[in-house]
Design an enzyme around this catalytic site. Structure first.
Site, PDB file in Angstrom:
ATOM      1  N   LYS A 170      11.296  -1.671  -1.437  1.00 47.20           N
ATOM      2  CA  LYS A 170      10.576  -1.398  -0.194  1.00 47.20           C
ATOM      3  C   LYS A 170       9.077  -1.597  -0.390  1.00 47.20           C
ATOM      4  O   LYS A 170       8.377  -2.104   0.506  1.00 47.20           O
ATOM      5  CB  LYS A 170      10.865   0.025   0.293  1.00 47.20           C
ATOM      6  CG  LYS A 170      10.136   0.412   1.587  1.00 47.20           C
ATOM      7  CD  LYS A 170      10.512  -0.495   2.760  1.00 47.20           C
ATOM      8  CE  LYS A 170       9.687  -0.193   4.005  1.00 47.20           C
ATOM      9  NZ  LYS A 170      10.015   1.107   4.621  1.00 47.20           N
ATOM     10  N   LYS A 238      -0.173   4.226   3.330  1.00 43.31           N
ATOM     11  CA  LYS A 238       0.544   5.035   2.340  1.00 43.31           C
ATOM     12  C   LYS A 238       1.491   4.173   1.512  1.00 43.31           C
ATOM     13  O   LYS A 238       1.561   4.288   0.280  1.00 43.31           O
ATOM     14  CB  LYS A 238       1.313   6.143   3.069  1.00 43.31           C
ATOM     15  CG  LYS A 238       2.140   7.064   2.195  1.00 43.31           C
ATOM     16  CD  LYS A 238       3.617   6.673   2.171  1.00 43.31           C
ATOM     17  CE  LYS A 238       4.271   6.827   3.519  1.00 43.31           C
ATOM     18  NZ  LYS A 238       5.725   6.491   3.466  1.00 43.31           N
TER      19      LYS A 238
END
Length: 302
Positions: A170, A238
């Site tokens: 990811k 983030k």
């Protein structure tokens, strides 16, 4: 299957709804009541705490903003681990650091529970369509069971390694998406300033090697100045920091990721962190001293 679901945000709401529509018994909880009420109206059962969710479920899925949220929901005083029966499968679809996923897996294994990290890609549109790409990390049997539970909202799944591996893939995904968004913003800004027919240009670009899902999905919203968040810049920032940390651990140089992370940080500093990550075009415009017409939808939050 009786499935628990914790976290009914922009992505979690449609994911959980797909589970209900697939015929599963779904018990869920959420910090905000309206999202919970909407899912109950669709046929789910409400619970007060993650512990109550786990008490009633065979599989529990979490979809939360960051690692501290997941850790609190899973291991906190009202957490999943408190009441989950042995061999309960916990699937985290959030995007968190690989090390955080590994620590969660170890903590749950000590309690006799199974864990799979299964971050998703595809944004709100993919969640609504039930066509998310899901990267799974975990033991083979646990991953197989997770794929069955996630099937109602999965477009493609892949077992990429042990716990934590899903988060590494990811991170790579988020690097690629951020880079493509930044380059799309640069290209659109150049075309706009040069005065060419942008619609015609996009048509031919999409038909060649430059064609991509980012160009297809995000270029129109960039041109329309529609930065209503499907995936917020704050969350992408983030994720990029997770990617930079993973690259540091692996001793890999990722200079382009570093540059794009700084562009995103600049937008956040200007108060744009709540906008869609397609707002990366605004960073290019500001560096070029281009004042684009602002759409009233800019700055809306989910």
């Amino acid at each position: 299957m009786r499935i628990g679901f914790v976290g009914l945000g922009v992505m979690g709401r449609p994911m959980a709804r797909h589970l209900v529509e697939a015929g599963h018994e779904v018990v869920c909880t959420n910090r905000s009541q309206p999202a919970l009420d909407a899912l109950v109206a669709a046929g789910a059962e409400a619970a007060r705490t993650p512990a109550e969710v786990a008490e009633k479920a065979d599989v529990v899925i979490t979809m939360l903003p960051d690692a501290p949220d997941v850790e609190s929901v899973v291991l906190g005083p009202d957490g999943i681990a408190l009441t989950a029966r042995p061999e309960t499968l916990v699937i985290d679809c959030s995007t968190i650091a690989p090390g955080a996923a590994q620590a969660l897996g170890e903590a749950l294994a000590e309690r006799g529970l199974r864990f799979v990290d299964a971050p998703v890609s595809g944004g709100e549109a993919g969640a609504v369509a039930g066509r998310l790409a899901i990267m799974l990390g975990g033991e083979v049997t646990a991953v197989r069971d997770a794929e069955e539970a996630l099937a109602p909202f999965a477009g493609i799944t892949a077992h990429v390694g042990p716990v934590g591996s899903g988060q590494l893939v990811k991170a790579a995904n988020q690097m690629l998406v951020a880079g493509a968004l930044a380059m799309t913003g640069e290209a659109l800004t150049l075309l706009g300033q040069a005065g060419v027919d942008i619609e015609a240009a996009l048509g031919v670009l999409q038909g060649g090697l430059a064609g991509s899902r980012v160009l297809e999905v995000k270029a129109p919203s960039m041109l329309a100045r529609d930065f209503t968040p499907g995936f917020r810049l704050d969350l992408h920032h983030k994720d990029l920091k997770i990617a930079l940390a993973a690259a540091e651990d692996a001793k890999v140089a990722v200079p382009l990721t570093g540059v794009v992370t700084q562009l995103v940080q600049g937008l956040r500093a200007a108060g744009d962190g709540g906008q869609d990550h397609g707002a990366l075009i605004k960073a290019v415009e500001r560096l070029s001293a281009i004042r684009a017409e602002q759409d009233p939808r800019e700055g809306e939050s989910a």
